[in-house]
Write a protein that holds these residues in place. Structure first.
Motif, PDB file in Angstrom:
ATOM      1  N   LEU A 189      -0.262  33.207  34.263  1.00  0.00           N
ATOM      2  CA  LEU A 189      -0.647  34.443  33.447  1.00  0.00           C
ATOM      3  C   LEU A 189      -0.544  34.131  31.817  1.00  0.00           C
ATOM      4  N   VAL A 190       0.758  34.332  31.478  1.00  0.00           N
ATOM      5  CA  VAL A 190       1.055  34.645  30.472  1.00  0.00           C
ATOM      6  C   VAL A 190       0.646  33.014  29.548  1.00  0.00           C
ATOM      7  N   LEU A 191       0.644  31.549  29.892  1.00  0.00           N
ATOM      8  CA  LEU A 191      -0.144  30.712  29.250  1.00  0.00           C
ATOM      9  C   LEU A 191      -1.329  30.910  29.498  1.00  0.00           C
ATOM     10  N   GLY A 192      -2.125  31.336  30.841  1.00  0.00           N
ATOM     11  CA  GLY A 192      -3.588  31.121  29.895  1.00  0.00           C
ATOM     12  C   GLY A 192      -3.776  32.403  29.386  1.00  0.00           C
ATOM     13  N   ASN A 193      -3.683  33.357  28.913  1.00  0.00           N
ATOM     14  CA  ASN A 193      -3.643  34.468  28.295  1.00  0.00           C
ATOM     15  C   ASN A 193      -3.545  34.331  26.632  1.00  0.00           C
ATOM     16  N   LEU A 194      -2.771  33.737  26.531  1.00  0.00           N
ATOM     17  CA  LEU A 194      -2.195  33.190  25.310  1.00  0.00           C
ATOM     18  C   LEU A 194      -2.877  31.633  25.290  1.00  0.00           C
ATOM     19  N   MET A 195      -3.652  31.379  25.514  1.00  0.00           N
ATOM     20  CA  MET A 195      -4.271  29.782  25.198  1.00  0.00           C
ATOM     21  C   MET A 195      -6.104  30.352  24.844  1.00  0.00           C
ATOM     22  N   ALA A 196      -6.142  31.455  25.659  1.00  0.00           N
ATOM     23  CA  ALA A 196      -7.796  32.043  25.749  1.00  0.00           C
ATOM     24  C   ALA A 196      -8.120  32.852  24.370  1.00  0.00           C
ATOM     25  N   ASN A 197      -6.663  33.799  24.424  1.00  0.00           N
ATOM     26  CA  ASN A 197      -7.175  35.101  22.728  1.00  0.00           C
ATOM     27  C   ASN A 197      -6.862  33.249  21.663  1.00  0.00           C
ATOM     28  N   HIS A 198      -5.701  32.043  21.728  1.00  0.00           N
ATOM     29  CA  HIS A 198      -6.108  32.247  20.328  1.00  0.00           C
ATOM     30  C   HIS A 198      -6.946  31.177  20.679  1.00  0.00           C
ATOM     31  N   VAL A 199      -7.229  30.389  21.472  1.00  0.00           N
ATOM     32  CA  VAL A 199      -9.066  29.515  21.184  1.00  0.00           C
ATOM     33  C   VAL A 199     -10.108  30.215  20.855  1.00  0.00           C
ATOM     34  N   LYS A 200     -10.168  31.704  21.412  1.00  0.00           N
ATOM     35  CA  LYS A 200     -11.739  32.459  21.039  1.00  0.00           C
ATOM     36  C   LYS A 200     -11.424  33.083  20.490  1.00  0.00           C
ATOM     37  N   ILE A 201     -10.477  32.941  19.423  1.00  0.00           N
ATOM     38  CA  ILE A 201     -10.555  34.400  18.419  1.00  0.00           C
ATOM     39  C   ILE A 201     -11.810  34.389  17.294  1.00  0.00           C
ATOM     40  N   LEU A 202     -11.901  33.054  16.479  1.00  0.00           N
ATOM     41  CA  LEU A 202     -12.911  32.864  15.749  1.00  0.00           C
ATOM     42  C   LEU A 202     -14.381  33.140  16.400  1.00  0.00           C
ATOM     43  N   ARG A 203     -13.946  32.873  17.411  1.00  0.00           N
ATOM     44  CA  ARG A 203     -15.685  33.555  17.682  1.00  0.00           C
ATOM     45  C   ARG A 203     -15.369  34.678  19.379  1.00  0.00           C
ATOM     46  N   PRO A 204     -15.015  35.723  19.113  1.00  0.00           N
ATOM     47  CA  PRO A 204     -14.166  36.661  20.153  1.00  0.00           C
ATOM     48  C   PRO A 204     -15.673  37.347  20.648  1.00  0.00           C
ATOM     49  N   GLU A 205     -15.215  37.240  22.472  1.00  0.00           N
ATOM     50  CA  GLU A 205     -16.847  37.863  23.156  1.00  0.00           C
ATOM     51  C   GLU A 205     -16.842  39.181  21.919  1.00  0.00           C
ATOM     52  N   PRO A 206     -18.263  39.734  22.097  1.00  0.00           N
ATOM     53  CA  PRO A 206     -18.235  41.447  21.448  1.00  0.00           C
ATOM     54  C   PRO A 206     -16.885  43.018  22.254  1.00  0.00           C
ATOM     55  N   TRP A 207     -16.620  41.761  22.845  1.00  0.00           N
ATOM     56  CA  TRP A 207     -16.508  43.145  23.750  1.00  0.00           C
ATOM     57  C   TRP A 207     -14.402  43.163  24.159  1.00  0.00           C
ATOM     58  N   VAL A 208     -14.067  41.871  23.952  1.00  0.00           N
ATOM     59  CA  VAL A 208     -12.635  41.743  23.598  1.00  0.00           C
ATOM     60  C   VAL A 208     -12.437  41.552  22.392  1.00  0.00           C
ATOM     61  N   ASP A 209     -10.792  42.110  21.832  1.00  0.00           N
ATOM     62  CA  ASP A 209     -10.393  42.158  20.738  1.00  0.00           C
ATOM     63  C   ASP A 209      -9.091  41.082  20.719  1.00  0.00           C
ATOM     64  N   ARG A 210     -10.106  39.803  20.619  1.00  0.00           N
ATOM     65  CA  ARG A 210      -9.609  38.916  20.303  1.00  0.00           C
ATOM     66  C   ARG A 210      -8.128  38.651  19.788  1.00  0.00           C
ATOM     67  N   ARG A 211      -8.545  39.014  18.234  1.00  0.00           N
ATOM     68  CA  ARG A 211      -7.318  39.131  17.429  1.00  0.00           C
ATOM     69  C   ARG A 211      -6.408  40.309  17.451  1.00  0.00           C
ATOM     70  N   GLY A 212      -6.463  41.301  17.876  1.00  0.00           N
ATOM     71  CA  GLY A 212      -5.338  42.245  18.954  1.00  0.00           C
ATOM     72  C   GLY A 212      -4.660  41.503  19.679  1.00  0.00           C
ATOM     73  N   ARG A 213      -4.986  40.668  21.150  1.00  0.00           N
ATOM     74  CA  ARG A 213      -4.183  40.216  21.964  1.00  0.00           C
ATOM     75  C   ARG A 213      -3.373  39.432  21.194  1.00  0.00           C
ATOM     76  N   ALA A 214      -4.536  38.374  20.175  1.00  0.00           N
ATOM     77  CA  ALA A 214      -3.096  37.804  19.408  1.00  0.00           C
ATOM     78  C   ALA A 214      -1.891  37.832  19.439  1.00  0.00           C
ATOM     79  N   TRP A 215      -2.150  38.796  18.432  1.00  0.00           N
ATOM     80  CA  TRP A 215      -1.387  39.050  17.407  1.00  0.00           C
ATOM     81  C   TRP A 215      -0.624  40.113  18.098  1.00  0.00           C
ATOM     82  N   GLY A 216      -0.367  40.987  19.398  1.00  0.00           N
ATOM     83  CA  GLY A 216       0.253  41.687  20.772  1.00  0.00           C
ATOM     84  C   GLY A 216       0.976  40.697  21.087  1.00  0.00           C
ATOM     85  N   ASN A 217      -0.043  39.746  21.583  1.00  0.00           N
ATOM     86  CA  ASN A 217       1.240  38.202  21.772  1.00  0.00           C
ATOM     87  C   ASN A 217       2.340  37.870  21.483  1.00  0.00           C
TER      88      ASN A 217
END
Length: 237
Positions: A189-217
């Motif tokens: 769970l932890v590693l999967g979300n860390l990877m998803a949030n950081h890989v997608k931070i440059l081209r995030p889905e419109p409905w997901v705050d990847r930058r905020g999630r990565a900072w929270g990580n």
């Protein structure tokens, strides 16, 4: 009824009110639309499987990882599924480590005085796994096709990115410490979300705050390194 803020606190308020007056208690997310016969099928399922403490039904479609499913589309999906599956099998598909919180039912006798962990604040990420695992000694925790519905995955009203990102790190580690989540499951769970949030931070889905999630990580990882397993900290982020 009204109760304290937070998913776990709200569910506990309901459990305290219901007591032991009912045989089975069903939990639905507010964006889950059950099939019209779900209550009857849940009753039949638990009557047929006395060794089951809790069960999650079949999710026909799940909008949690997409923009979401609107109400009209959800109704159409339910109708199509009902036409194709007039009578779903009243059987156990598999045993589970935990149940999917959008759509789960428990035998009241198995719940007893057990309650949801109110240290898991607000959206209470992974509270469904924690609660189900705490009841595993009292009966089987399973998946079934006997009852079903559509999870719309509505995006408004959910935990902001930073808070969810923090929970994605701290909550699984806290549950491992409690003994309600296997270490391997938590690591995935932890590693999967860390990877998803950081890989997608440059081209995030419109409905997901990847930058905020990565900072929270990262806030969560910093707390973890310091030995702080404090899921309730999301209320101050």
């Amino acid at each position: 009824m009204t109760g304290p803020k937070g998913l776990c606190a709200q569910r506990n308020t309901a459990l305290d009110q219901l007591g032991r007056d009912y045989d089975v208690i069903v939990f639905y997310d507010d964006d889950f639309i059950p099939a019209p016969d779900s209550m009857a099928r849940i009753r039949e399922f638990f009557a047929s499987h006395p060794d089951v403490a809790g069960a999650t039904g079949h999710v026909i479609a799940d909008g949690i990882n997409s923009p979401g499913i609107d109400f009209a589309k959800a109704q159409q999906l339910l109708q199509s599924h009902g036409d194709a599956h007039e009578r779903a099998p009243n059987c156990i598909v598999t045993d589970l480590a935990g149940l999917y919180g959008c759509n789960m039912a428990y035998r009241t006798a198995a719940i007893g005085t057990q309650r949801f962990d109110e240290r898991l604040k607000l959206y209470a990420w992974q509270e469904d796994i924690d609660f189900a695992a705490s009841l595993r000694p009292r009966g089987r925790i399973v998946k079934t096709f006997a009852f079903c519905g559509v999870h719309q995955g509505v995006k408004h009203g959910r935990t902001p990115g930073v808070r969810l990102g923090y929970s994605q790190v701290i909550n699984p580690c806290y549950l491992v410490h409690k003994g309600t989540m296997p270490l391997g499951f938590a690591l995935r769970l932890v590693l999967g979300n860390l990877m998803a949030n950081h890989v997608k931070i440059l081209r995030p889905e419109p409905w997901v705050d990847r930058r905020g999630r990565a900072w929270g990580n990262w806030i969560g990882l910093f707390d973890l390194v310091r030995g702080r397993l404090t899921p309730e900290r999301i209320e101050t982020l």
